[in-house]
Design an enzyme around this catalytic site. Structure first.
Site, PDB file in Angstrom:
ATOM      1  N   LYS A  84       0.856  -1.190   0.000  1.00 17.98           N
ATOM      2  CA  LYS A  84       0.000   0.000   0.000  1.00 17.98           C
ATOM      3  C   LYS A  84       0.888   1.234   0.000  1.00 17.98           C
ATOM      4  O   LYS A  84       1.720   1.411   0.873  1.00 17.98           O
ATOM      5  CB  LYS A  84      -0.918   0.046   1.223  1.00 17.98           C
ATOM      6  CG  LYS A  84      -1.978   1.166   1.100  1.00 17.98           C
ATOM      7  CD  LYS A  84      -2.625   1.519   2.408  1.00 17.98           C
ATOM      8  CE  LYS A  84      -1.840   2.548   3.199  1.00 17.98           C
ATOM      9  NZ  LYS A  84      -1.838   3.896   2.559  1.00 17.98           N
ATOM     10  N   GLY A 142       7.110   4.938   8.551  1.00 18.36           N
ATOM     11  CA  GLY A 142       6.231   6.081   8.756  1.00 18.36           C
ATOM     12  C   GLY A 142       6.396   6.644  10.150  1.00 18.36           C
ATOM     13  O   GLY A 142       7.444   6.491  10.780  1.00 18.36           O
ATOM     14  N   SER A 143       5.339   7.239  10.651  1.00 24.60           N
ATOM     15  CA  SER A 143       5.409   7.923  11.937  1.00 24.60           C
ATOM     16  C   SER A 143       5.303   6.950  13.105  1.00 24.60           C
ATOM     17  O   SER A 143       4.745   5.857  12.981  1.00 24.60           O
ATOM     18  CB  SER A 143       4.282   8.956  12.047  1.00 24.60           C
ATOM     19  OG  SER A 143       3.019   8.314  12.180  1.00 24.60           O
ATOM     20  N   THR A 148       1.559   6.243  13.937  1.00 23.69           N
ATOM     21  CA  THR A 148       0.933   5.229  13.097  1.00 23.69           C
ATOM     22  C   THR A 148       1.498   3.855  13.407  1.00 23.69           C
ATOM     23  O   THR A 148       0.768   2.851  13.381  1.00 23.69           O
ATOM     24  CB  THR A 148       1.131   5.575  11.608  1.00 23.69           C
ATOM     25  OG1 THR A 148       0.586   6.872  11.352  1.00 23.69           O
ATOM     26  CG2 THR A 148       0.426   4.571  10.724  1.00 23.69           C
ATOM     27  N   GLY A 149       2.783   3.783  13.702  1.00 27.44           N
ATOM     28  CA  GLY A 149       3.394   2.507  14.058  1.00 27.44           C
ATOM     29  C   GLY A 149       2.740   1.883  15.275  1.00 27.44           C
ATOM     30  O   GLY A 149       2.524   0.664  15.333  1.00 27.44           O
ATOM     31  N   GLU A 190      10.271   1.156  10.622  1.00 28.58           N
ATOM     32  CA  GLU A 190      11.207   2.281  10.648  1.00 28.58           C
ATOM     33  C   GLU A 190      10.356   3.513  10.931  1.00 28.58           C
ATOM     34  O   GLU A 190       9.552   3.930  10.102  1.00 28.58           O
ATOM     35  CB  GLU A 190      11.934   2.429   9.312  1.00 28.58           C
ATOM     36  CG  GLU A 190      12.925   3.584   9.289  1.00 28.58           C
ATOM     37  CD  GLU A 190      13.452   3.882   7.902  1.00 28.58           C
ATOM     38  OE1 GLU A 190      13.613   5.079   7.588  1.00 28.58           O
ATOM     39  OE2 GLU A 190      13.701   2.930   7.141  1.00 28.58           O
ATOM     40  N   CYS A 231      13.287  11.065   7.187  1.00 28.69           N
ATOM     41  CA  CYS A 231      13.224  10.591   8.569  1.00 28.69           C
ATOM     42  C   CYS A 231      14.563  10.682   9.279  1.00 28.69           C
ATOM     43  O   CYS A 231      14.615  10.729  10.511  1.00 28.69           O
ATOM     44  CB  CYS A 231      12.711   9.155   8.603  1.00 28.69           C
ATOM     45  SG  CYS A 231      13.625   8.037   7.516  1.00 28.69           S
ATOM     46  N   GLU A 269       9.357  15.332  15.537  1.00 33.17           N
ATOM     47  CA  GLU A 269       9.838  15.255  14.160  1.00 33.17           C
ATOM     48  C   GLU A 269       8.985  16.206  13.319  1.00 33.17           C
ATOM     49  O   GLU A 269       7.776  16.006  13.175  1.00 33.17           O
ATOM     50  CB  GLU A 269       9.732  13.829  13.624  1.00 33.17           C
ATOM     51  CG  GLU A 269      10.277  13.687  12.214  1.00 33.17           C
ATOM     52  CD  GLU A 269      10.175  12.266  11.691  1.00 33.17           C
ATOM     53  OE1 GLU A 269      11.097  11.833  10.976  1.00 33.17           O
ATOM     54  OE2 GLU A 269       9.173  11.587  11.993  1.00 33.17           O
TER      55      GLU A 269
END
Length: 477
Positions: free
Chosen positions: A173, A226-227, A230-231, A249, A283, A377
């Site tokens: 995705k 991603g963030s 969200t992780g 990551e 990142c 971040e």
């Protein structure tokens, strides 16, 4: 754009609209105008893609590594040949300047490497009397990959190539902010002759298709970049479903420490490139720079000249090296952090004046360590440059974060370099270099809140395989 981009879903070897026929608007980061209407994958589309991958898996896994590798190397060639088209797609959709676009070369290298490296080795043992015991390395089945928008082609390749090489089938995705390159590569995979269902590519938003993948009972491994926020959501969904293996990551707040004996010109040049690359939307950008007080003023002056000389403008223009933020949301977020920075530190650069989605390179100094812009971040061209007096102080400040993806130290003193590198809490530490420098054969990932597991040429395939012990009883042994 010269041609109309593909916007349909790629499932079981075919492009098709979503099951609901719903689409979402993809604006151009360059102009703000509508670039494309992209099909939004539904939960049914996720089920169809996973089912296609599950059905394709046995035959794909049964191929020899050599035979699987023939598909991968063909795709590597097609990606390299499509550099211009891929660069323009990313420039239009998320503002990546074509002048700094190395992604097709970097991405194709993953497919080329894994086309020849997919020969996993088990082990054997005679340590149990009467038995010959062996271990098998076997693919897990269906692998899901969820990639970010800031370097979509690189993340597509670094996740898909090892998963396919190991014998798995993949459902990927893309981010709703940058779906076009993933669909373009899906078409290249079709040209390369991949069997239907081996690779499936979906477009859509995280709460719908991303959540469906994270919760799917037939997905055995999920690789996500991603963030951190969200992780954590994905981790809970994975746990609540089938305890699928996770590879994360998750962002960074990467520090660089510049000691008084450093090569200042190199340190300025490299740290400036790190935070400016993709307009700060990486990142591992070194968004915090700690400089020894004795050289802090000189470093800051040189850094300001280098950073503010960025050429803002049309990312499809080869003369431009600083494009817009990816979309209105990201642009507004960065502006909000600039206002926070004015309240907590000293703004060294001029006030924001760029129009559209552009953000001027921005420097703050004298920012307290507990300020929000030091902790979060930001994902924009904002850097904080603070002085330090002692090695201990620099290390403590660099580690004062929940992020731990990348860190850098600049010094000509080898003893100090190794001391500091060993104590910095980061998955990767650059000595007299900084991000995006990394070794493709070295494990890449984060400590603390910046991730789980590692990715690289030598480590990624293990993530997508299971180790099975086989106990063989032998008479008379």
């Amino acid at each position: 754009m010269a041609t109309t981009p593909e916007t349909r879903l790629f499932i079981n070897g075919q492009f098709r609209p979503s099951s609901t026929n719903e689409t979402f608007d993809l604006p151009s980061a360059k102009t703000g105008e509508l670039l494309a209407k992209v099909y939004e994958a539904s939960a049914q589309d996720v089920d169809d893609a996973v089912a296609a991958a599950k059905a394709a898996f046995p035959a794909w896994a049964a191929l020899s590594p050599y035979d699987r590798g023939r598909y991968l190397v063909r795709l590597a060639d097609l990606i390299q040949e499509s550099t211009k088209e891929l660069a323009n797609l990313e420039a239009e959709s998320m503002g990546r300047p074509v002048s700094t676009y190395f992604d097709a070369t970097a991405g194709s290298k993953y497919f080329r490497y894994f086309s020849e490296a997919a020969y996993p080795q088990g082990s054997s043992s005679l340590n149990t009397p009467g038995f010959v015991n062996i271990t098998l390395k076997q693919p897990v089945g269906v692998v899901a990959a969820i990639i970010p928008w800031n370097a979509p082609l690189v993340f597509f390749c670094k996740k898909v190539a090892p998963a396919l090489a190991a014998g798995n089938a993949v459902v990927l995705k893309s981010s709703e902010k940058a779906p076009l390159t993933s669909l373009y590569v899906a078409n290249l995979a079709l040209k390369a002759g991949f069997p239907p269902g081996v690779l499936n590519v979906l477009s859509g938003h995280g709460p719908l298709s991303g959540a469906a993948l994270a919760s799917h009972m037939d997905v055995r491994v999920l690789s996500f970049t991603g963030s951190n926020r969200t992780g954590r959501l994905i981790s809970k969904m994975a746990t609540d479903s089938n305890m699928k293996k996770l590879v994360f990551e998750l962002g960074g707040k990467s520090p660089a420490i510049i000691f008084d004996d450093a090569d200042i010109e190199a340190a300025v040049r490299e740290t400036q490139f790190s935070i400016q690359l993709i307009s700060g939307q990486t990142c591992m950008a070194n968004s915090r720079i700690y400089v020894h007080r004795s050289i802090a003023e000189s470093f800051l002056e040189r850094f300001k000249v280098a950073f503010t000389s960025a050429r803002l403008g049309d990312p499809t223009d080869p003369a431009i090296n600083h494009g817009p933020q990816a979309d209105k949301i990201q642009h507004a977020t960065v502006l909000r952090y600039i206002e926070m920075g004015k309240e907590s530190g000293t703004l060294v650069t001029d006030e924001q004046s760029a129009s559209g989605l552009y953000i001027n390179p921005t420097i703050f100094t004298n920012v307290p360590e507990d300020a929000q812009i030091m902790k979060d971040e930001i994902f924009g061209p904002i850097v904080i440059i603070n002085p330090f007096d002692t090695e201990e102080e620099a290390i403590a400040k660099a580690n004062d974060t929940e992020h731990g993806l990348y860190a850098a130290v600049y010094t000509k003193n080898l003893d100090r370099a190794m001391r500091v590198a060993s104590r910095l809490e980061a998955g990767t530490v650059g000595v007299n270099c900084t991000s995006p420098t990394k070794g493709d054969d070295m494990p890449f990932g984060g400590q603390k809140g910046s991730g789980l597991q590692r990715e690289s040429y030598l480590h990624s395939m293990e993530t997508f395989m299971e180790t099975k012990s086989v106990l063989i009883k032998v008479a008379g042994l």
